[in-house]
Design a protein around this motif. Structure first.
Motif, PDB file in Angstrom:
ATOM      1  N   VAL A 149       0.022   3.798  -7.312  1.00 42.15           N
ATOM      2  CA  VAL A 149      -0.262   5.207  -7.001  1.00 42.15           C
ATOM      3  C   VAL A 149       0.707   6.084  -7.778  1.00 42.15           C
ATOM      4  O   VAL A 149       1.857   5.717  -8.008  1.00 42.15           O
ATOM      5  N   TRP A 150       0.254   7.276  -8.174  1.00 41.66           N
ATOM      6  CA  TRP A 150       1.059   8.206  -8.965  1.00 41.66           C
ATOM      7  C   TRP A 150       1.872   9.122  -8.064  1.00 41.66           C
ATOM      8  O   TRP A 150       1.415   9.528  -6.998  1.00 41.66           O
ATOM      9  N   SER A 151       3.040   9.499  -8.532  1.00 45.00           N
ATOM     10  CA  SER A 151       3.802  10.552  -7.871  1.00 45.00           C
ATOM     11  C   SER A 151       3.149  11.895  -8.192  1.00 45.00           C
ATOM     12  O   SER A 151       2.437  12.025  -9.199  1.00 45.00           O
ATOM     13  N   PRO A 152       3.350  12.916  -7.362  1.00 43.21           N
ATOM     14  CA  PRO A 152       2.690  14.214  -7.594  1.00 43.21           C
ATOM     15  C   PRO A 152       3.022  14.851  -8.937  1.00 43.21           C
ATOM     16  O   PRO A 152       2.205  15.610  -9.474  1.00 43.21           O
ATOM     17  N   GLY A 200       0.771  -1.236   0.000  1.00 43.56           N
ATOM     18  CA  GLY A 200       0.000   0.000   0.000  1.00 43.56           C
ATOM     19  C   GLY A 200       0.799   1.281   0.000  1.00 43.56           C
ATOM     20  O   GLY A 200       0.668   2.090   0.916  1.00 43.56           O
ATOM     21  N   PRO A 201       1.627   1.549  -1.023  1.00 46.72           N
ATOM     22  CA  PRO A 201       2.429   2.776  -1.023  1.00 46.72           C
ATOM     23  C   PRO A 201       1.601   4.034  -1.284  1.00 46.72           C
ATOM     24  O   PRO A 201       0.505   3.981  -1.840  1.00 46.72           O
ATOM     25  N   ALA A 202       2.148   5.168  -0.884  1.00 44.72           N
ATOM     26  CA  ALA A 202       1.589   6.491  -1.200  1.00 44.72           C
ATOM     27  C   ALA A 202       2.732   7.486  -1.156  1.00 44.72           C
ATOM     28  O   ALA A 202       3.639   7.377  -0.334  1.00 44.72           O
ATOM     29  N   PHE A 203       2.699   8.481  -2.054  1.00 44.21           N
ATOM     30  CA  PHE A 203       3.759   9.475  -2.129  1.00 44.21           C
ATOM     31  C   PHE A 203       3.508  10.632  -1.170  1.00 44.21           C
ATOM     32  O   PHE A 203       2.361  10.988  -0.868  1.00 44.21           O
ATOM     33  N   SER A 206      -4.230  10.023 -11.980  1.00 41.21           N
ATOM     34  CA  SER A 206      -3.020  10.775 -12.282  1.00 41.21           C
ATOM     35  C   SER A 206      -3.195  12.201 -11.765  1.00 41.21           C
ATOM     36  O   SER A 206      -4.318  12.677 -11.603  1.00 41.21           O
ATOM     37  N   PRO A 207      -2.097  12.910 -11.483  1.00 41.24           N
ATOM     38  CA  PRO A 207      -2.205  14.262 -10.915  1.00 41.24           C
ATOM     39  C   PRO A 207      -2.997  15.238 -11.781  1.00 41.24           C
ATOM     40  O   PRO A 207      -3.620  16.165 -11.258  1.00 41.24           O
ATOM     41  N   ALA A 237       4.207   4.088  -8.056  1.00 43.32           N
ATOM     42  CA  ALA A 237       4.678   3.144  -7.037  1.00 43.32           C
ATOM     43  C   ALA A 237       3.614   2.073  -6.834  1.00 43.32           C
ATOM     44  O   ALA A 237       2.417   2.319  -7.013  1.00 43.32           O
ATOM     45  N   PHE A 238       4.046   0.888  -6.445  1.00 46.34           N
ATOM     46  CA  PHE A 238       3.120  -0.219  -6.239  1.00 46.34           C
ATOM     47  C   PHE A 238       3.807  -1.273  -5.386  1.00 46.34           C
ATOM     48  O   PHE A 238       5.027  -1.228  -5.170  1.00 46.34           O
TER      49      PHE A 238
END
Length: 325
Positions: free
Chosen positions: A290-293, A53-56, A244-245, A299-300
């Motif tokens: 999840v997308w980077s800003p 469960g990643p998050a930026f 996506s951002p 990331a996954f």
């Protein structure tokens, strides 16, 4: 909790290249040049733990994630630089609940997460970016609320009510909630609020009287006006959506053409659902993208070797191809 540090080294993966492109139910599904895994690198590699469960962080320099020992233990929140290196717990002291499904607000610089209590209840909790001031986001009594997703205001979140598989919007200041999906029409799973707050992407399945089964989910879109429709014209399996951002694309996990139903890959689709691209090989069992800003990385969690000949998830990143639809 003692501070834990580990020196990480990038692990580069190469697997057998996959078919370049196929036509699937009227939507183009293409494998990007990176689908062989050659541009994927791991930023965590704990031989005795599962990272998920990643998050930026809002500035894109760090990744937060949840870690659990391969044996008995509890989920706890950790952070690592995107470039790799030392891994440390976010909090200096153990939280009163297990920390899972973390999401970082770019507006308030707070981290929302699903707190798992000893009595098996689950609800949204909050903490500051440095791991301090850990508290429940709202009063609760043995609820089943999962997967918080921030609205751009930083004062509201969407979350899954696991007791009836609906998505609700909750105001963190007042505690008032609004149900966003209709249970008699859809059984909902994990959701993601769009960057402008006008759409929600979610994993869901039409309610035909069956028991909820997350392996039967497809990706749906719900607008602020109540419009609900599948992302794809001919929906195939999909879970864990992430915007996506710029709000034009959605990343998600799917096993739609996997050699094993239990193995997933990361896909990216345009918001209109007419063009879909696979980014990772199924051998990695990639999940929860999840997308980077800045939109340059995804990331996954992905399958990697562990101690004793076991396998489990670690956190990996991939550069987003420039030729995405």
């Amino acid at each position: 909790m003692q501070k834990v540090t580990q020196r990480m080294h990038f692990t580069w993966l190469k697997t057998v290249a996959m078919v370049a492109s196929i036509a699937l139910f009227g939507a183009e599904v293409a494998a990007s040049p990176s689908v062989d895994g050659s541009s994927i690198r791991f930023v965590t590699s704990d031989a005795d733990g599962a990272d998920y469960g990643p998050a930026f962080s809002p500035d894109g320099s760090r990744i937060i994630f949840e870690r659990h020992p391969l044996g008995p233990g509890r989920w706890e929140a950790y952070v690592v630089e995107v470039s790799g290196g030392d891994i440390r717990p976010i909090s200096k002291n153990a939280a009163p609940v297990e920390e899972t499904r973390l999401r970082w607000s770019s507006t308030t610089n707070e981290i929302a997460f699903t707190g798992l209590a000893a009595d098996k209840s689950a609800s949204t909790w909050l903490m500051n970016a440095d791991g301090t001031h850990i508290r429940a986001a709202y009063p609760s009594s043995k609820p089943q609320f999962f997967y918080p997703s921030w609205y751009p205001s930083g004062t509201q979140i969407a979350e899954l009510d696991g007791s009836n598989n609906t998505i609700r919007k909750i105001d963190l200041a007042t505690g008032k909630s609004q149900v966003l999906t209709q249970q008699h029409l859809l059984l909902a799973g994990m959701s993601s609020v769009s960057p402008d707050g006008k759409w929600i992407a979610l994993a869901a399945q039409p309610n035909r009287g069956q028991l909820y089964d997350q392996t039967k989910n497809t990706i749906w879109l719900i607008s602020s006006t109540g419009d609900a429709h599948p992302l794809e014209q001919a929906p195939l399996e999909g879970r864990a959506p992430s915007w996506s951002p710029d709000g034009t694309r959605i990343a998600f996990e799917s096993n739609r053409s996997s050699f094993s139903p239990g193995f997933y890959a990361v896909f990216v689709a345009a918001k209109d659902g007419r063009s879909i691209r696979q980014l990772t090989p199924y051998a990695l069992n990639a999940q929860h993208p999840v997308w980077s800003p800045d939109g340059r990385l995804i990331a996954f969690s992905a399958r990697q070797p562990k101690a004793g000949g076991k396998y489990g998830p670690g956190i990996a990143v991939i550069a987003v191809p420039s030729h995405l639809p």
